[in-house]
Scaffold this active site. Structure first.
Site, PDB file in Angstrom:
ATOM      1  N   SER A  12     -10.736  -1.370  -1.689  1.00  0.00           N
ATOM      2  CA  SER A  12      -9.505  -1.252  -0.903  1.00  0.00           C
ATOM      3  C   SER A  12      -9.743  -1.519   0.577  1.00  0.00           C
ATOM      4  O   SER A  12      -8.869  -2.010   1.270  1.00  0.00           O
ATOM      5  CB  SER A  12      -8.947   0.168  -0.990  1.00  0.00           C
ATOM      6  N   HIS A  64      -3.802   6.053   3.294  1.00  0.00           N
ATOM      7  CA  HIS A  64      -4.530   4.879   2.817  1.00  0.00           C
ATOM      8  C   HIS A  64      -3.957   3.582   3.394  1.00  0.00           C
ATOM      9  O   HIS A  64      -4.697   2.716   3.869  1.00  0.00           O
ATOM     10  CB  HIS A  64      -4.457   4.865   1.285  1.00  0.00           C
ATOM     11  N   ASP A  97       0.829  -1.203   0.000  1.00  0.00           N
ATOM     12  CA  ASP A  97       0.000   0.000   0.000  1.00  0.00           C
ATOM     13  C   ASP A  97       0.865   1.256   0.000  1.00  0.00           C
ATOM     14  O   ASP A  97       2.022   1.218  -0.433  1.00  0.00           O
ATOM     15  CB  ASP A  97      -0.945  -0.066   1.223  1.00  0.00           C
TER      16      ASP A  97
END
Ligand code: NAG
Ligand code: NAG
Ligand code: NAG
Ligand code: NAG
Ligand code: NAG
Ligand code: NAG
Length: 758
Positions: A544, A219, A146
């Site tokens: 995600s 994220h 990520d």
């Protein structure tokens, strides 16, 4: 634009889809390009002590044939494939491809990102079930691919964690704003991979990223804490969703592999993804969680698929996002049959705002605006005489300044209307809308979404005169237990898989809408006029977000069943998942409110407690995947690209032992056509048991199971059965059914059946 850089959810994913050629074009204008070169390692001359020195020598030696050209060596790969990546000119590439050791070439490509309450929604509790049985994921290592990680986040404290497993070979790398001492018994690895990004001329910006595993965007911090965050009390998104934040496997260890960067645009080079996965295999992760997808390509060109197969062969479970390109069909990413492909669903939680008008009428709507703010006695503006102003696609600053603007559903989407209202200087907004989708970070001024069923009453009041007011607008409530939930998120990519439609994808549904998890705490989550909004925990949406939920559940199942294969663990999770929502109907589609199907939710919504004890599993090993590839009619070269070897044998079996069924009938001329599926199930229950087949058969077809009773006396005993589907030429074009194997110990082993005729 700070705001667009920090809001990386569905909207940004869609933005990137519009610009796929951007990074590619900048590549092609260069003389040399980055390639991944797959080599036949049996051809390595003995005098090279290792592959890397051979790879480097191979690249260096190209200068004799192309003396003008400078080469750049990037990575040597040993686990995901035998090969390397390098930046080469066409002369160098041609020279290299002449080598008998050369197997295949892949051009660099760029991936896209699929952007407190969840554990309880999934039925996880401390008293019983998989959490205590799996010791909350103790000793399992989850590798997350990520944007990096914010190591100081409370979610990564190591209170109560066991020591780093002795088999772990990974490490925490030093880099910009990241010292190895930030790692602990929770975060046991942190590395970053950017050579491919930089070779493509996309620099790591010092303004928008850190040259290390530290997360700029937030994220990766979010996905990591979703999978395996430790307990944090009092987490919330500006007052919403208050509670104890924790990951699905709160005692599992985490390792971050940063392969996604904030460059000129969000970028993830396939060479870097491959390097991260190669390293993770050698470090010793048990599970890989990837919220990234490369462009749709056949398996022999899909480096995530190739690297995943290598990981699966080593017993590592690979979990990937299905993508955010719904509600169109055939939009699945990461659909290789060895990958667990995850769709996103909603939760039973909604965010409520209340609105009271000057005439005393009160309404309940949806909002994510911070609860600390409220509006009282503000003028209401409604541009009733003009569709443009009424719909808020155009507003006059002087008219709306300081007022609450009422926006009637117009051609502009909600995000666009919000932008117009906010930039015109309005104080607040009311949106009349049927689609209640506006991401949390898109509330740039206080706003509430109200269903159009209230439109008549509100408009009547708004047009009564010049002194209409909003008496109050409050952002107050988090409601749980709302339904029906889950629903398939409108953005979640849908099947069939465009690359291999013969395997039903997605596999499984998990929460992916308004997921609360840790983010980068030191920058504003959103830019909301005078409100400078910083939060440690925020709501994000996307496949995600669904993916790390499944990675966490896989960690729990793995903790209970250490010796199960990745396919057995996936089968256990799929056959015990549910297609029912909390209103006891079939899971619906958030997009249109209609009943959803296995092409949207796969086997169904994950149920961690049942996954621990599935009764039967549809197991598979590497040979099953080889046989599947044999059935695709690939050339020898394409086969060796996926299998990373020139030695394999096809066992003349085309049916993959998948825990779901999809049948195609094309060009039907006879009145009845028939298809057969052979499957082998393994008894993983502790007792002798008798399973009986129960079929839910769609109208207009005949489905049979032979045999329809299976008796097992021993654990790990296997039995075969054949499912046959007969369709009439008048049968529906697409239909859905279920096969359930039910025994006397309450095991229900359920598989979806999809039938498509064209
Ligand atoms: C760690 O990385 C930082 C930033 O790149 C650098 O300044 C520092 O010298 C490095 N420390 C070590 C021990 O390499
Ligand atoms: C990246 O950095 C190099 C060297 O500093 C520079 O020449 C190049 O223009 C930069 N590229 C971009 C896209 O900013
Ligand atoms: C809107 O239309 C009504 C009647 O059609 C009219 O009386 C009123 O003045 C108009 N308002 C504006 C702001 O133009
Ligand atoms: C509202 O304001 C407009 C323009 O200022 C004026 O022409 C109109 O008469 C007012 N209407 C009422 C009902 O007060
Ligand atoms: C594969 O199996 C089919 C049917 O069982 C048989 O007809 C065929 O000859 C077999 N092919 C090979 C290469 O063994
Ligand atoms: C079905 O028919 C079409 C047109 O007649 C043909 O192009 C296609 O190849 C056929 N498909 C199969 C699977 O036979």
């Amino acid at each position: 634009m700070r705001r667009s850089l920090i809001s990386w959810s569905i909207f940004l994913v869609q933005l990137m889809m519009l610009l796929p050629g951007l990074t590619i074009a900048s590549l092609e204008s260069k003389r040399s390009q980055t390639y991944i070169i797959h080599m036949d390692h049996s051809q390595k001359p003995d005098h090279f002590s290792n592959h890397e020195s051979w790879h480097q020598h191979t690249v260096k030696s190209l200068s004799s044939a192309c003396p003008e050209d400078k080469e750049t060596f990037l990575y040597s790969y040993t686990h995901v494939m035998h090969g390397f990546s390098a930046k080469l000119t066409s002369c160098q590439l041609m020279e290299l491809e002449k080598s008998p050791a050369h197997l295949s070439t892949y051009k660099e490509s760029f991936g896209k990102m699929f952007t407190t309450h969840t554990p309880r929604f999934l039925g996880l509790n401390r008293g019983s079930g998989i959490w205590p049985t799996a010791s909350y994921g103790k000793d399992v290592i989850i590798g997350v691919f990520d944007t990096g990680i914010w190591p100081e986040s409370e979610s990564f404290n190591d209170n109560g964690m066991s020591n780093v497993p002795s088999r772990w070979k990974g490490k925490c790398e030093n880099g910009t704003a990241f010292s190895p001492s930030l790692c602990n018994n929770k975060l046991i690895g942190a590395r970053s991979f950017s050579k491919g990004l930089q070779a493509a001329g996309l620099n790591i910006s010092t303004e928008f990223d850190f040259d290390s595993a530290r997360d700029f965007e937030g994220h990766g911090t979010h996905t990591s804490s979703t999978a395996a965050g430790n307990y944090v009390y009092g987490a919330s998104h500006f007052g919403y969703a208050k509670g104890v934040a924790k990951g699905i496997a709160p005692r599992a260890h985490l390792a971050m592999y940063k392969v996604l960067w904030t460059s000129d645009t969000f970028a993830s080079a396939s060479t870097d993804i491959l390097a991260g996965m190669d390293q993770a295999i050698s470090d010793g992760v048990d599970i890989m969680s990837l919220s990234i997808g490369l462009e749709h390509t056949p398996l022999f060109e899909d480096v995530i698929a190739i690297a995943s197969l290598s990981a699966i062969e080593k017993g590592i479970i690979v979990v990937c996002a299905a993508g955010n390109e719904g509600p169109s069909s055939s939009t699945i990413y990461n659909g290789a049959p060895w990958i667990m492909t995850v769709a996103a669903g909603t939760m039973d939680r909604s965010y409520i705002a209340t609105l009271e008008l000057g005439n005393g009428m009160a309404f309940e709507g949806t909002s994510y605006f911070p609860t600390s703010v409220s509006i009282t006695n503000r003028p209401l503006y409604y541009g009733s005489n003009d569709t443009k102003t009424a719909g808020c696609s155009f507003l006059n600053r002087d008219e709306v300044k300081g007022k609450v603007v009422l926006c009637d559903d117009s051609n502009l989407d909600l995000n666009g209307q919000m932008n117009v209202v906010a930039s015109a200087g309005a104080y607040g907004a009311i949106f009349l809308t049927e689609s209640l989708f506006l991401d949390p970070e898109d509330y740039s001024i206080p706003g509430v979404l109200l269903h159009t069923r209230y439109a008549k009453a509100i408009k009547e009041y708004a047009t009564t005169g010049n002194n209409t007011i909003v008496k109050s607008m409050r952002f107050v409530l988090t409601k749980t237990g709302t339904g029906p939930a889950p629903q398939v998120a409108y953005f979640s990519s849908r099947g069939p898989d465009p690359i291999n439609p013969s395997v039903l994808k997605p596999d499984i549904l998990a929460p992916g809408v308004d997921v609360l998890a840790a983010v980068r705490p030191d920058v504003p989550f959103m830019e909301a006029g005078k409100y400078d909004l910083v939060t440690d925990y925020a709501l994000y949406s996307g496949t995600s977000m669904a993916t790390p939920h499944i990675a966490g559940v896989a960690a729990l199942v793995k903790a209970v069943h250490r010796n199960w294969s990745p396919a057995a663990i996936r089968s256990a999770m799929m056959t015990t998942s549910t297609n029912a929502d909390n209103a006891y109907g079939t899971i619906r589609d958030q997009w249109n409110g209609l009943t959803a199907t296995p092409l949207e939710f796969g086997a169904g919504h994950v149920d961690p407690n049942l996954a621990m004890d599935p009764g039967l599993v549809y197991d598979m090993g590497p040979q099953d995947y080889i046989d599947f590839l044999c059935g695709l009619g690939y050339t020898a070269k394409q086969m060796s690209a996926v299998l990373r070897t020139s030695k394999w044998s096809c066992e003349n079996r085309t049916d993959i032992n998948y825990p779901s069924f999809i049948a195609y009938f094309a060009n039907q001329t006879t009145s009845w056509s028939e298809k057969h599926f052979t499957r082998t199930v393994t008894n993983v229950g502790d007792h002798a048991s008798t399973y009986q087949a129960a079929l839910k058969v769609p109208d207009g077809m005949i489905v049979k199971v032979e045999p329809n009773i299976m008796r097992f006396t021993n654990k790990y005993e296997e039995q075969k059965f054949v499912l046959s589907i007969q369709v009439d030429k008048d049968s529906p074009k697409v239909s859905y059914g279920y096969l359930e194997w039910i025994d006397e110990h309450n095991h229900v082993v359920s598989s979806p059946i999809v039938v498509i005729r064209d």
